[in-house]
Each structure stands twice: as C-alpha cells, then as structure tokens.
Design a protein around this motif. Structure first.
Motif, mmCIF file in Angstrom:
data_model
loop_
_atom_site.group_PDB
_atom_site.id
_atom_site.type_symbol
_atom_site.label_atom_id
_atom_site.label_comp_id
_atom_site.label_asym_id
_atom_site.label_seq_id
_atom_site.Cartn_x
_atom_site.Cartn_y
_atom_site.Cartn_z
ATOM 1 N N GLU A 155 33.854 42.559 10.305
ATOM 2 C CA GLU A 155 33.008 41.821 9.481
ATOM 3 C C GLU A 155 33.475 40.337 9.641
ATOM 4 N N SER A 156 34.808 40.256 9.603
ATOM 5 C CA SER A 156 35.421 38.792 9.581
ATOM 6 C C SER A 156 34.771 37.952 10.987
ATOM 7 N N GLU A 157 34.622 38.756 11.933
ATOM 8 C CA GLU A 157 34.131 38.040 13.234
ATOM 9 C C GLU A 157 32.659 37.832 13.041
ATOM 10 N N LEU A 158 31.965 38.841 12.403
ATOM 11 C CA LEU A 158 30.649 38.440 12.059
ATOM 12 C C LEU A 158 30.245 37.548 11.151
ATOM 13 N N LYS A 159 31.033 37.652 10.227
ATOM 14 C CA LYS A 159 31.043 36.311 9.331
ATOM 15 C C LYS A 159 30.969 35.129 10.008
ATOM 16 N N ASN A 160 32.037 34.859 10.981
ATOM 17 C CA ASN A 160 32.179 33.636 11.840
ATOM 18 C C ASN A 160 30.954 33.200 12.644
ATOM 19 N N ILE A 161 30.190 34.282 13.256
ATOM 20 C CA ILE A 161 29.043 33.735 14.104
ATOM 21 C C ILE A 161 27.668 33.870 13.132
ATOM 22 N N SER A 162 27.808 34.274 11.897
ATOM 23 C CA SER A 162 26.478 34.357 11.250
ATOM 24 C C SER A 162 26.150 32.673 11.025
ATOM 25 N N SER A 163 24.926 32.593 10.501
ATOM 26 C CA SER A 163 24.360 31.318 10.679
ATOM 27 C C SER A 163 22.990 31.236 9.723
ATOM 28 N N ASP A 164 22.316 30.039 9.386
ATOM 29 C CA ASP A 164 20.846 30.292 8.768
ATOM 30 C C ASP A 164 19.986 30.845 9.698
ATOM 31 N N LYS A 165 20.245 30.841 11.103
ATOM 32 C CA LYS A 165 19.251 31.688 11.989
ATOM 33 C C LYS A 165 19.827 32.700 12.375
ATOM 34 N N PHE A 166 20.728 33.456 12.003
ATOM 35 C CA PHE A 166 21.557 34.701 12.162
ATOM 36 C C PHE A 166 22.038 35.215 11.098
ATOM 37 N N ASN A 167 21.345 36.117 10.421
ATOM 38 C CA ASN A 167 21.719 36.728 8.992
ATOM 39 C C ASN A 167 22.644 37.935 9.125
ATOM 40 N N VAL A 168 23.633 37.889 8.598
ATOM 41 C CA VAL A 168 24.428 39.165 8.813
ATOM 42 C C VAL A 168 24.506 39.963 7.556
ATOM 43 N N SER A 227 17.769 46.287 3.358
ATOM 44 C CA SER A 227 18.422 45.061 4.217
ATOM 45 C C SER A 227 17.387 44.651 5.337
ATOM 46 N N ILE A 228 16.670 45.479 5.758
ATOM 47 C CA ILE A 228 15.769 45.047 6.761
ATOM 48 C C ILE A 228 14.849 43.790 6.352
ATOM 49 N N ASP A 229 14.507 43.977 5.125
ATOM 50 C CA ASP A 229 13.687 42.969 4.305
ATOM 51 C C ASP A 229 14.261 41.976 3.781
ATOM 52 N N TYR A 230 15.470 42.325 3.143
ATOM 53 C CA TYR A 230 16.048 41.431 2.196
ATOM 54 C C TYR A 230 16.490 39.911 2.701
ATOM 55 N N GLN A 231 16.210 38.933 2.241
ATOM 56 C CA GLN A 231 16.630 37.552 2.736
ATOM 57 C C GLN A 231 17.651 37.121 1.613
ATOM 58 N N ASP A 232 18.716 36.854 2.189
ATOM 59 C CA ASP A 232 19.925 36.249 1.101
ATOM 60 C C ASP A 232 19.975 34.642 1.478
ATOM 61 N N GLN A 233 20.379 33.986 0.531
ATOM 62 C CA GLN A 233 20.651 32.570 0.842
ATOM 63 C C GLN A 233 21.665 32.481 1.743
ATOM 64 N N ASN A 234 22.782 33.162 1.586
ATOM 65 C CA ASN A 234 24.119 33.057 2.484
ATOM 66 C C ASN A 234 23.610 33.807 3.760
ATOM 67 N N SER A 235 24.083 33.130 4.694
ATOM 68 C CA SER A 235 24.069 33.623 6.155
ATOM 69 C C SER A 235 24.921 34.891 6.329
ATOM 70 N N PHE A 236 25.808 35.308 5.450
ATOM 71 C CA PHE A 236 26.716 36.469 5.692
ATOM 72 C C PHE A 236 26.721 37.294 4.282
ATOM 73 N N LEU A 237 26.442 38.491 4.095
ATOM 74 C CA LEU A 237 26.376 39.219 2.925
ATOM 75 C C LEU A 237 27.068 40.530 2.922
ATOM 76 N N PRO A 238 28.255 40.480 2.447
ATOM 77 C CA PRO A 238 28.904 41.818 2.437
ATOM 78 C C PRO A 238 28.411 42.584 1.177
ATOM 79 N N ILE A 239 28.015 43.661 1.088
ATOM 80 C CA ILE A 239 27.700 44.535 -0.062
ATOM 81 C C ILE A 239 28.146 46.115 -0.357
ATOM 82 N N ASN A 240 28.756 46.322 -1.305
ATOM 83 C CA ASN A 240 29.007 47.753 -1.571
ATOM 84 C C ASN A 240 27.630 48.656 -1.843
ATOM 85 N N VAL A 241 27.693 49.771 -1.139
ATOM 86 C CA VAL A 241 26.302 50.795 -1.149
ATOM 87 C C VAL A 241 26.967 51.928 -1.791
#
Ligand SMILES: NC(=O)c1ccc[n+]([C@@H]2O[C@H](COP(=O)([O-])OP(=O)(O)OC[C@H]3O[C@@H](n4cnc5c(N)ncnc54)[C@H](O)[C@@H]3O)[C@@H](O)[C@H]2O)c1
Length: 349
Positions: A155-168, A227-241
């Motif tokens: 998660e921490s590495e994915l957060k680092n590479i996430s961006s407005d063009k690469f939503n995690v 999550s396939i359709d969800y668009q968040d304004q943040n590039s990285f979203l961790p969420i408890n399911v």
C-alpha cells in the motif's frame, strides 16, 4: 457501449473464482493471469466461460509477457498472494515477493502503459489486534505478521506511485467467508460450518471472545465492482470493506452455526487463555461511499446458509484440517514436497 476490460492477477483462487462470474454477469471482460496453484484443468474449464482470456503462469515470470499487455485495460486488479498468516510465516520471502514487490511491479507496468486504475486486495489485518477501538483508514497501522506487513508495504509503495492519472484503491477486506468454486476451509466461518456438518461438533479452541469482522466473497466482488467505477478526488484511497452487521465474537459465530446445522453441538474452551487476536474495524467510510447497491448484502445467517449448501454438495473428509485439498498451507507444502511447483519460484525461506 463497449464492455469494460479488466486485467485480474490471481483470478483463479477463492475470491477470483467468484469474481470472474460476478464481473462476467456485469458485462465486464476479464483477462486473467494466475499460476493456478489450487486448481486443475477441470476447475479451470468451469471458469473458462466467464473469462475472455487466461494466461496460466506465475506473474513473477510473466510480467513482461506482451500477450498480457496488448490491451489498454480500464483497470488492473491485483489478487495474487500468499494469502494468509500461516503461509506467510512458512514462506516469508515469497510472501513479500508476490504480495508486495510484484504487486508494485505490475502497478508500475500498468501505469507506464497508460492504465488509469489499479485495485489492490488489501486486508484489515494491517491494523493489528485491538478490540478496544474501531480503527478507520487514518488509524495507525500495526501489522503483526509477514502477510499483514506485505500488505502495508504494498500500500505504501502504491500510494507513492499513484497520481491523478493513476488512481489506486486499496480495498482492506475483512476476513472472507462463503462458498466459492475454489473453496477454502482455512477461514473461520467456513471452518465452523464444515466442522458442524462433517463432525457434528463445533469446537472453539479459545474462550471464543475475540471479535472478527467478516465479509462474504460475493460482497468482496461487489466492492471490487464498485471500485471499478468509483472516481475519488484523491489519487490513493485505502478503504475498509466489511460491515458492522457482520462483526461478532467467534463464540457468537459458532452459536449461529450450531443453531443452523441440525444435531451439531458446540463446545467452547472457557478454561483456555483468552485469545489476544481480537479486532474490530470501522467500516463507515465504505458505508457512506458505496451506497446501498454495493454495501454488503450477506449477514451471518445468509452466509452460513450459503456455506451449508456448498459443504453439503462436496465430499469433505472428517479430517479436512489435515487435507491439502481444503487448506491452502497444506496444499502448498504438499505440492512442494511432490515437486509440483516450480521450486525456483517457490524457494522455502
Ligand atoms: N480470503 C480472505 O480472507 C482475504 C481477506 C482479505 C484480503 N484477501 C486478499 O484477497 C486476495 C485473494 O485471496 P484468496 O482468498 O482468493 O486467496 P487464494 O490463495 O485462494 O488465491 C490466490 C490466487 O493467486 C494465485 N497466485 C499466487 N501467487 C501468484 C503468482 N506469483 N502469479 C500468479 N498467480 C499467483 C494463486 O494461484 C491463487 O489462485 C489476496 O490478495 C488476499 O490477500 C483475502
């Protein structure tokens, strides 16, 4: 409108076999990559109709296979994992490699190829154990096992590479339960139901007070669909399911099971030490974002009913906990012993 195209790494395991069908029924095209550790030709043939194209192979070898990357997917989902604590303990290096390192490598590959969404199967186990509070997505992480540590690292590495063009999106799932064409009995509710049906005896080996949040595999698939359709304004979203309605103490789950399986009896080792591995989690973010369409639909009784039907349809031996067919760790250990896994890729650490 064209169907969405999704690449799923690890689509032939317990969750993947339910997800394949779920997304197929939603008119989503699945392109899968899986080493198929726990399946065979017969089980794969049953999945085939839900999958547009499948590569059978280890992602650590296949990652640069151009046959995988010839499509601009709408999203990549990473399910591949050494998928529980006992396996993580036994295969620590491989756990880090598959769950974390190669998850990052696949994400980088996807990002470099212009794919805009990455969905990671994370876990609530990263909060560690505490039944005194309900950690939410901003709470401190306290992973106690190799498995949980691998999820934190990824998660921490994915957060680092996430961006407005690469939503995690990192879906921090509660413990899974429920029927699947690739059934696991090394999950708490699945084990309780199998014991009640097969041995007519549910034995809780601790005092049963630990709390556990559970989520049905169908609801995990529902969350992935969301999550396939969800668009968040943040590039990285961790969420408890998971859900508060499906969080109970182990002894309550055991009682629900015995109530549902005729002639089964319950014993709880009240004299045993309290099991400290207890936790609850705050699911309110998912509740508020997912809406009623994607919020979990399976509660304890519905999941138990589903599992009863599944277990009754299979030939499961009395000593299923020792059987490599139903327990992931036993399966891997046996395959390594029999030289059925590529030992280079599965060095025992
Ligand atoms: N089952 C749960 O309780 C639970 C809870 C929270 C999160 N998760 C996560 O959900 C995901 C799926 O879990 P599951 O229960 O389906 O696990 P599983 O062990 O049943 O399936 C994992 C699949 O990944 C494949 N795989 C593993 N390493 C691979 C590799 N190097 N290359 C290609 N394929 C590989 C296996 O062949 C298997 O089909 C995992 O990431 C797990 O950590 C599961």
């Amino acid at each position: 409108m064209n169907n969405k195209k999704i690449l799923v790494i690890g689509n032939l395991g317990y969750v993947g076999c339910v997800l394949n069908r779920f997304l197929y029924e939603e008119n989503i095209d699945i392109y899968g990559v899986d080493a198929n550790w726990f399946g065979n030709e017969e089980s794969f043939n049953l999945q085939k109709k839900f999958i547009k194209r499948q590569v059978i192979g280890d992602i650590r070898k296949e990652i640069l296979n151009e046959d995988i990357w010839d499509i601009k997917y709408d999203a990549v989902i990473y399910l591949a994992a050494v998928s529980n604590d006992p396996m993580g303990k036994r295969f620590a290096n491989v756990t880090h490699q598959i769950n974390a390192e190669f998850c990052l490598k696949v994400a980088i590959e996807a990002k470099n190829r212009g794919i805009e969404k990455f969905i990671f199967a994370s876990s609530c186990s990263m909060y560690g154990m505490s039944d005194n509070n309900f950690p939410n997505e901003s709470s401190e992480l306290s992973p106690m096992t190799e498995y949980a540590k691998s999820k934190v690292w990824a998660e921490s590495e994915l957060k680092n590479i996430s961006s407005d063009k690469f939503n995690v999106l990192a879906l921090r799932f509660a413990t899974a339960c429920g029927s699947s064409p690739s059934l696991r009995l090394d999950l708490v509710l699945n084990d309780l139901v199998a014991s009640a049906i097969i041995n007519k005896h549910v034995e809780v080996l601790s005092d049963g007070t630990p709390w556990r949040p559970l989520v049905h595999v169908q609801d995990m698939s529902r969350a992935i669909r969301w999550s396939i359709d969800y668009q968040d304004q943040n590039s990285f979203l961790p969420i408890n399911v998971g859900s508060k309605e499906f969080t109970f103490q182990v002894r309550d789950f055991a009682k629900f099971v015995v109530d549902s399986v005729p002639n089964s009896k319950l014993s709880i080792a009240t004299d045993k030490a309290v099991d400290s591995r207890s936790y609850k989690v705050d699911f309110s973010l998912y509740e508020s974002l997912s809406g009623s369409k994607y919020y979990p639909k399976f509660d304890a009784y519905k999941s138990i009913t589903d599992l009863i039907e599944c277990v009754n349809s299979l030939e499961i031996p009395n000593d299923f906990r020792a059987s490599n067919k139903w327990m992931r760790l036993k399966f891997l250990e046996n395959s390594i012993k029999m030289n059925q896994l590529n030992n280079e890729l599965f060095k025992i650490s």
